[in-house]
Scaffold this motif. Sequence first.
Motif, PDB file in Angstrom:
ATOM      1  N   UNK A 117       0.842  -1.191   0.000  1.00  0.00           N
ATOM      2  CA  UNK A 117       0.000   0.000   0.000  1.00  0.00           C
ATOM      3  C   UNK A 117       0.879   1.244   0.000  1.00  0.00           C
ATOM      4  N   UNK A 118       0.774   2.017  -1.064  1.00  0.00           N
ATOM      5  CA  UNK A 118       1.562   3.234  -1.215  1.00  0.00           C
ATOM      6  C   UNK A 118       0.665   4.447  -1.024  1.00  0.00           C
ATOM      7  N   UNK A 119       1.157   5.452  -0.322  1.00  0.00           N
ATOM      8  CA  UNK A 119       0.337   6.634  -0.053  1.00  0.00           C
ATOM      9  C   UNK A 119       1.143   7.913  -0.278  1.00  0.00           C
ATOM     10  N   UNK A 120       0.385   8.988  -0.520  1.00  0.00           N
ATOM     11  CA  UNK A 120       0.979  10.316  -0.700  1.00  0.00           C
ATOM     12  C   UNK A 120      -0.082  11.336  -0.303  1.00  0.00           C
ATOM     13  N   UNK A 121       0.314  12.409   0.362  1.00  0.00           N
ATOM     14  CA  UNK A 121      -0.689  13.358   0.858  1.00  0.00           C
ATOM     15  C   UNK A 121      -1.337  14.243  -0.194  1.00  0.00           C
ATOM     16  N   UNK A 122      -0.768  14.335  -1.403  1.00  0.00           N
ATOM     17  CA  UNK A 122      -1.310  15.242  -2.412  1.00  0.00           C
ATOM     18  C   UNK A 122      -1.760  14.476  -3.652  1.00  0.00           C
ATOM     19  N   UNK A 123      -2.722  15.041  -4.355  1.00  0.00           N
ATOM     20  CA  UNK A 123      -3.273  14.393  -5.539  1.00  0.00           C
ATOM     21  C   UNK A 123      -2.445  14.577  -6.788  1.00  0.00           C
ATOM     22  N   UNK A 124      -1.567  15.571  -6.791  1.00  0.00           N
ATOM     23  CA  UNK A 124      -0.654  15.780  -7.908  1.00  0.00           C
ATOM     24  C   UNK A 124       0.737  16.063  -7.357  1.00  0.00           C
ATOM     25  N   UNK A 125       1.741  15.820  -8.206  1.00  0.00           N
ATOM     26  CA  UNK A 125       3.122  16.113  -7.827  1.00  0.00           C
ATOM     27  C   UNK A 125       3.796  16.866  -8.959  1.00  0.00           C
ATOM     28  N   UNK A 126       4.868  17.550  -8.641  1.00  0.00           N
ATOM     29  CA  UNK A 126       5.649  18.238  -9.666  1.00  0.00           C
ATOM     30  C   UNK A 126       6.617  17.258 -10.307  1.00  0.00           C
ATOM     31  N   UNK A 127       7.192  17.603 -11.457  1.00  0.00           N
ATOM     32  CA  UNK A 127       8.233  16.746 -12.038  1.00  0.00           C
ATOM     33  C   UNK A 127       9.394  16.507 -11.082  1.00  0.00           C
ATOM     34  N   UNK A 128       9.765  17.539 -10.305  1.00  0.00           N
ATOM     35  CA  UNK A 128      10.828  17.366  -9.313  1.00  0.00           C
ATOM     36  C   UNK A 128      10.456  16.296  -8.300  1.00  0.00           C
ATOM     37  N   UNK A 129       9.204  16.342  -7.831  1.00  0.00           N
ATOM     38  CA  UNK A 129       8.773  15.366  -6.822  1.00  0.00           C
ATOM     39  C   UNK A 129       8.718  13.957  -7.396  1.00  0.00           C
ATOM     40  N   UNK A 130       8.350  13.836  -8.666  1.00  0.00           N
ATOM     41  CA  UNK A 130       8.342  12.527  -9.309  1.00  0.00           C
ATOM     42  C   UNK A 130       9.754  11.958  -9.356  1.00  0.00           C
ATOM     43  N   UNK A 131      10.711  12.767  -9.796  1.00  0.00           N
ATOM     44  CA  UNK A 131      12.095  12.325  -9.868  1.00  0.00           C
ATOM     45  C   UNK A 131      12.642  12.005  -8.477  1.00  0.00           C
ATOM     46  N   UNK A 132      12.313  12.855  -7.514  1.00  0.00           N
ATOM     47  CA  UNK A 132      12.768  12.619  -6.140  1.00  0.00           C
ATOM     48  C   UNK A 132      12.208  11.308  -5.597  1.00  0.00           C
ATOM     49  N   UNK A 133      10.927  11.035  -5.904  1.00  0.00           N
ATOM     50  CA  UNK A 133      10.322   9.795  -5.440  1.00  0.00           C
ATOM     51  C   UNK A 133      11.054   8.584  -5.978  1.00  0.00           C
ATOM     52  N   UNK A 134      11.352   8.591  -7.289  1.00  0.00           N
ATOM     53  CA  UNK A 134      12.086   7.474  -7.892  1.00  0.00           C
ATOM     54  C   UNK A 134      13.462   7.332  -7.269  1.00  0.00           C
ATOM     55  N   UNK A 135      14.155   8.454  -7.092  1.00  0.00           N
ATOM     56  CA  UNK A 135      15.485   8.430  -6.503  1.00  0.00           C
ATOM     57  C   UNK A 135      15.465   7.815  -5.109  1.00  0.00           C
ATOM     58  N   UNK A 136      14.518   8.246  -4.286  1.00  0.00           N
ATOM     59  CA  UNK A 136      14.478   7.773  -2.900  1.00  0.00           C
ATOM     60  C   UNK A 136      14.054   6.311  -2.814  1.00  0.00           C
ATOM     61  N   UNK A 137      13.181   5.871  -3.701  1.00  0.00           N
ATOM     62  CA  UNK A 137      12.814   4.456  -3.716  1.00  0.00           C
ATOM     63  C   UNK A 137      14.028   3.612  -4.066  1.00  0.00           C
ATOM     64  N   UNK A 138      14.771   4.016  -5.110  1.00  0.00           N
ATOM     65  CA  UNK A 138      15.967   3.262  -5.505  1.00  0.00           C
ATOM     66  C   UNK A 138      16.988   3.223  -4.361  1.00  0.00           C
ATOM     67  N   UNK A 139      17.157   4.346  -3.683  1.00  0.00           N
ATOM     68  CA  UNK A 139      18.093   4.384  -2.561  1.00  0.00           C
ATOM     69  C   UNK A 139      17.651   3.450  -1.449  1.00  0.00           C
TER      70      UNK A 139
END
Length: 273
Positions: free
Chosen positions: A188-210
């Motif tokens: 179950x994945x959650x996020x507090x906002x309904x949309x994200x910026x391109x920066x937040x998308x990239x940051x999310x991928x980066x942090x998941x990989x880390x």
Amino acid sequence: MRNHLLAALALVVLGIYLFATAPPPLPEGDEAEPGRRIDTDILLELAAAEQISFRTQYTKDIVGPSLKMGVVFDENWLREDATSGPLPAVALRGIAVRLDRSPTDLALFLGSEHAINRGNRFTGRQQQVFEQIEADKEPRFFYDETQGLHTAMFADLAVAEPCVTCHSEHPKTPKTDWELFDVMGATTWTHPRGTVSPDELMEGLTEVRKALAETYQSFLDRVPYFPIELEIGEGWPADGPYLPSTEVFMREHERRASKRTVELMTRAWDDPE
């Protein structure tokens, strides 16, 4: 803008995100799109695809063949006197903890109706949605009003025999007849906002990989305490007393996950909110 996206995706495939501490720079000047927003469901699906690929690889290519060599995997692997590695579900908990400590607002929870740990059982809206997932194994995306979170739930399947054996034979298991490809629970994945910026998308991928890389490395850190000697490097346990290094393991993870990652990131740019 699309050319910049394709360049960024090429970097993903080549491994730039593997140990990055920040997302790659976005286009500037006339190429930039200020205020651009992306549906959070894409970020949630991207994170889930990364995690599913990682867990499948860890279960089938590490846990399965390592068990045959005599390596033990259990939930108490972090005890000072432990000589074991983490079960796949326990490794997933490590990923969730690392994400909680990271800058991203992404959060991960593995729940089940038949959880060994009562704290991992679903309640409320998530329990209702999980019953639907059990019936058809399809993911669900919804806004959980009880928690105020945009939520995505994905079937967690028994993809390998070690999943079935460990969960059926655990002394505290509420279910003893698991079979391959049963729905054991849901990530179950959650996020507090309904949309994200391109920066937040990239940051999310980066942090998941880390988080994935750090979780696997924490397993390797326990190897010196194992009762059998294993060589860490380029080899895999299916070929002998070997374990891939974190770099080798994540390189293979990236190879397997990259196709879906590229598809989802392309969709993010082609179909913004």
